[in-house]
Design an enzyme around this catalytic site. Structure first.
Site, short mmCIF file in Angstrom:
data_model
loop_
_atom_site.label_atom_id
_atom_site.label_comp_id
_atom_site.label_asym_id
_atom_site.label_seq_id
_atom_site.Cartn_x
_atom_site.Cartn_y
_atom_site.Cartn_z
N GLY A 7 0.75 -1.23 -0.10
CA GLY A 7 0.03 0.12 0.13
C GLY A 7 0.98 1.44 0.01
N GLY A 12 1.69 3.80 4.61
CA GLY A 12 2.72 3.23 3.77
C GLY A 12 3.38 4.38 2.95
CG ASN A 102 -4.50 1.85 14.68
OD1 ASN A 102 -3.44 2.38 14.89
ND2 ASN A 102 -5.04 2.63 13.65
CE LYS A 185 -2.19 4.24 17.30
NZ LYS A 185 -1.51 3.67 16.14
CD GLU A 268 -8.89 0.22 10.49
OE1 GLU A 268 -8.12 -0.55 10.33
OE2 GLU A 268 -8.38 1.52 10.97
#
Length: 303
Positions: A7, A12, A102, A185, A268
């Site tokens: 990506g 990226g 993530n 995180k 997400e």
């Protein structure tokens, strides 16, 4: 060291671009439309740390390539299976996969596909997006990429990776406890994404409201309680530290999940919140704020 970046979007494109800028041997594995865009216009990065316009090496899945030492995986969670399929031919005996997604759920999927030894830990902190012209726009001082072995060992391969990353115009850091860093995180980004998507607002106006602050605190506690039930290695007092971090963020700071909503894109939600709700259900935990955030995102995606 041969590096394959899967990506060339905000993450990226940025970190891969910094490695190209340094002179590392980097190839971007991209889709046909993105390949045409990069071949024609180059990889353009507008950053507070310095702009870049590069002509990177690109390839499509299925093309023949020499073995890669490391594969940098920077896709969204809902593209993970497609990414796994696209890199299968490029994972050789000594290839290391460094995911920057993530959350946590992707780790087991990668281990199942490639074997535990091929997957190391990773995460990043960066505010970046891809504009309509395909430019990578990076807007905040933080541009950190953190990596390490789950065993916490300073293995030969991890030291070679550190050597390849050194001197790059971004903060590549070898972690002493990458698993804990990843859970921290996850807790942080879940809370930030949860409240900003729920209130449809940057973090500043949420903090201005008494019940906005209360929602931040409650969500942090709920997320932490779920994580501890699966023995996540959270540090003592981490909720207080995370809360202070959120309270000190820039007034207009938005989460990437919220930005995806503003663009009308898929989120997400399942990777962040669905995973936690599944644990909560199994452990019979009450998590009303997590459930509300998840329901909000499900309603959005159904529209």
């Amino acid at each position: 060291m041969r590096i394959l970046v899967v990506g060339a979007g905000g993450i990226g494109g940025y970190f891969g671009g910094r490695l190209v800028e340094k002179g590392e041997d980097v190839t971007f594995l991209v889709r046909e439309t993105r390949k045409q865009q990069l071949d024609q216009n180059g990889l353009v990065v507008e950053s507070v740390h310095g702009n870049m316009k590069l002509q990177p090496k690109t390839m499509l899945s299925g093309e023949t390539a020499e073995p890669f030492d490391v594969i940098l995986l920077s896709t969204k969670s809902y593209h993970l299976q497609g990414a796994i399929d696209s890199i299968k031919d490029y994972v050789t005996e000594n290839t290391v996969i460094l995911p920057l997604l993530n959350g946590i759920a992707h780790v087991e999927e990668l281990r199942a596909a490639f074997g535990e030894n091929h997957v190391i830990g990773g995460l990043c902190f960066i505010e970046t997006t891809l504009d309509e012209q395909g430019k990578v726009i990076q807007t905040s001082p933080i541009h950190d990429l953190v990596f390490g072995e789950y065993s916490q060992e300073k293995t030969e391969r991890i030291m070679k990776l550190q050597a390849a990353f050194e001197g790059t115009k971004a903060n590549f850091r070898l972690s002493d406890n990458i698993e804990q860093d990843m859970w921290h995180k996850y807790q942080f980004i879940t809370t930030l994404s949860g409240v900003t998507s729920l209130f449809r607002s940057p973090i500043g106006p949420i903090r201005d409201q008494e019940y906005g602050v209360e929602t931040i605190q409650t969500l942090l506690q709920e997320v932490g309680s779920v994580m501890r039930r699966v023995d996540a290695p959270l540090a003592d007092g981490i909720e207080d530290n995370q809360f202070q971090k959120i309270m000190q963020m820039g007034y207009n700071m938005k989460s990437s999940l919220q930005r995806d909503m503003e663009k009308g894109l898929k989120t997400e939600a399942e990777h962040f919140f669905g995973y936690l709700l599944q644990i909560a259900k199994e452990k019979q935990l009450s998590t009303p704020v997590i459930a509300t955030v998840y329901a909000n995102l499900e309603v959005y995606e159904a529209q």
